[in-house]
Motif scaffolding. Structure first.
Motif, PDB file in Angstrom:
ATOM      1  N   GLY A   1       0.785  -1.224   0.000  1.00 58.10           N
ATOM      2  CA  GLY A   1       0.000   0.000   0.000  1.00 58.10           C
ATOM      3  C   GLY A   1       0.816   1.271   0.000  1.00 58.10           C
ATOM      4  O   GLY A   1       0.253   2.363   0.004  1.00 58.10           O
ATOM      5  N   ARG A   2       2.135   1.134  -0.036  1.00 55.08           N
ATOM      6  CA  ARG A   2       3.004   2.312  -0.024  1.00 55.08           C
ATOM      7  C   ARG A   2       3.965   2.253  -1.203  1.00 55.08           C
ATOM      8  O   ARG A   2       4.301   1.179  -1.694  1.00 55.08           O
ATOM      9  N   GLY A   3       4.422   3.410  -1.620  1.00 58.01           N
ATOM     10  CA  GLY A   3       5.366   3.464  -2.715  1.00 58.01           C
ATOM     11  C   GLY A   3       6.790   3.214  -2.244  1.00 58.01           C
ATOM     12  O   GLY A   3       7.062   3.028  -1.055  1.00 58.01           O
ATOM     13  N   LEU A   4       7.697   3.203  -3.199  1.00 54.90           N
ATOM     14  CA  LEU A   4       9.119   3.026  -2.900  1.00 54.90           C
ATOM     15  C   LEU A   4       9.615   4.186  -2.043  1.00 54.90           C
ATOM     16  O   LEU A   4       9.461   5.350  -2.413  1.00 54.90           O
ATOM     17  N   ASP A   5      10.199   3.877  -0.890  1.00 52.92           N
ATOM     18  CA  ASP A   5      10.677   4.915   0.030  1.00 52.92           C
ATOM     19  C   ASP A   5      12.017   4.481   0.632  1.00 52.92           C
ATOM     20  O   ASP A   5      12.069   3.834   1.667  1.00 52.92           O
ATOM     21  N   PRO A   6      13.132   4.857  -0.019  1.00 57.27           N
ATOM     22  CA  PRO A   6      14.456   4.483   0.484  1.00 57.27           C
ATOM     23  C   PRO A   6      15.065   5.500   1.439  1.00 57.27           C
ATOM     24  O   PRO A   6      16.282   5.500   1.655  1.00 57.27           O
ATOM     25  N   CYS A   7      14.230   6.373   2.041  1.00 60.77           N
ATOM     26  CA  CYS A   7      14.760   7.452   2.883  1.00 60.77           C
ATOM     27  C   CYS A   7      15.624   6.930   4.022  1.00 60.77           C
ATOM     28  O   CYS A   7      16.567   7.615   4.452  1.00 60.77           O
ATOM     29  N   ALA A   8      15.318   5.742   4.549  1.00 64.19           N
ATOM     30  CA  ALA A   8      16.070   5.207   5.675  1.00 64.19           C
ATOM     31  C   ALA A   8      17.529   4.963   5.322  1.00 64.19           C
ATOM     32  O   ALA A   8      18.385   4.920   6.212  1.00 64.19           O
ATOM     33  N   VAL A   9      17.823   4.815   4.034  1.00 62.16           N
ATOM     34  CA  VAL A   9      19.210   4.691   3.583  1.00 62.16           C
ATOM     35  C   VAL A   9      19.713   6.012   3.019  1.00 62.16           C
ATOM     36  O   VAL A   9      20.858   6.406   3.250  1.00 62.16           O
ATOM     37  N   VAL A  10      18.854   6.724   2.292  1.00 65.93           N
ATOM     38  CA  VAL A  10      19.294   7.913   1.553  1.00 65.93           C
ATOM     39  C   VAL A  10      19.907   8.962   2.470  1.00 65.93           C
ATOM     40  O   VAL A  10      20.968   9.523   2.162  1.00 65.93           O
TER      41      VAL A  10
END
Length: 244
Positions: A93-102
């Motif tokens: 239900g959510r899109g790609l979200d790599p913020c935890a690494v970015v």
């Protein structure tokens, strides 16, 4: 010099105390902040024209993701596997979200740009996640329930400190194994040689809940401090608590 800019939705501050003779600290700071703005524009899932958003919509560029995004996605997959699936960048239900690494990856690269430009002593702080160089720096870790207190102060030279918690954004970290918010910990802090490692490990361990504390502490080069949901405090033997 001391500079603060608002990037990636958070304040990023840089304090420079020393640079090699003949090196321009202001120009070095300009390059570091320019890179952070570039990283936000390219890899934020909240910007519709970012490379991450385009990839998520299936608008893949010819030749595939850029080398930088490929590196980020490889890191995301590494931590997904090593955390047993607790760390996820694409939940149902959510899109790609790599913020935890970015964030950690981008700030670490900014620190490397500073070093390459001859800046020898500095502290780069991205919303409480910190890279230090040149001398021991004292870094306060915010109390998870009191915004006017710290629960521990660490002393780090040429290293990084990252904290994951519920106090700023509520229950925003999810356990990828269950799809539910991770609530077993109030906060977890990791000290490591790079912010790429410290930030991703802190997020993955927080997503794992109580078992994540030992998992993070068992990783080579990582020291851990955690406060669980019952207000119990745990720290690894080598966690660098500052002297009084």
């Amino acid at each position: 010099m001391h500079r603060v800019e608002h990037i990636m939705g958070l304040p990023i501050s840089l304090r420079i105390e020393d640079a090699a003779p003949g090196r321009d600290a202001v120009a070095a700071a300009d390059r570091a902040f320019a890179w952070l703005r570039e990283a936000d524009a390219r890899f934020s899932p909240f910007l519709p024209d970012s490379e991450v958003s385009r990839l998520d919509r299936g608008e893949q560029a010819v030749g595939g993701p850029s080398a930088d995004l490929a590196e980020i996605l490889d890191l995301c997959e590494r931590y997904r596997v090593e955390s047993g699936g607790a760390f996820q960048v694409r939940l149902p239900g959510r899109g790609l979200d790599p913020c935890a690494v970015v964030k950690g990856w981008a700030v670490q690269r900014a620190a490397e740009l500073l070093r390459a430009a001859g800046v020898t002593t500095f502290c780069l702080n991205a919303g409480g996640d910190v890279v230090t160089a040149g001398r021991p720096w004292r870094v306060g870790v915010r109390h998870p329930e009191r915004d006017d207190r710290v629960c521990v102060v660490v002393e780090v030279a040429d290293g990084a400190v990252a904290t994951s918690g519920r106090y700023e954004r509520g229950d925003h970290i999810f356990d990828g194994r269950t799809g539910r918010a991770a609530t077993g910990l109030l906060s977890l802090t990791v000290v490591a040689s790079s912010l790429t490692e410290a930030d991703a490990v802190a997020t993955a361990a927080f997503a794992m809940g109580g078992e994540g504390v030992a998992w993070a502490a068992a990783r080579a080069g990582c020291e851990v401090f955690a406060v669980d949901a019952g207000r119990g405090v745990w720290r690894s033997h080598g966690f660098p608590v500052a002297a009084d």
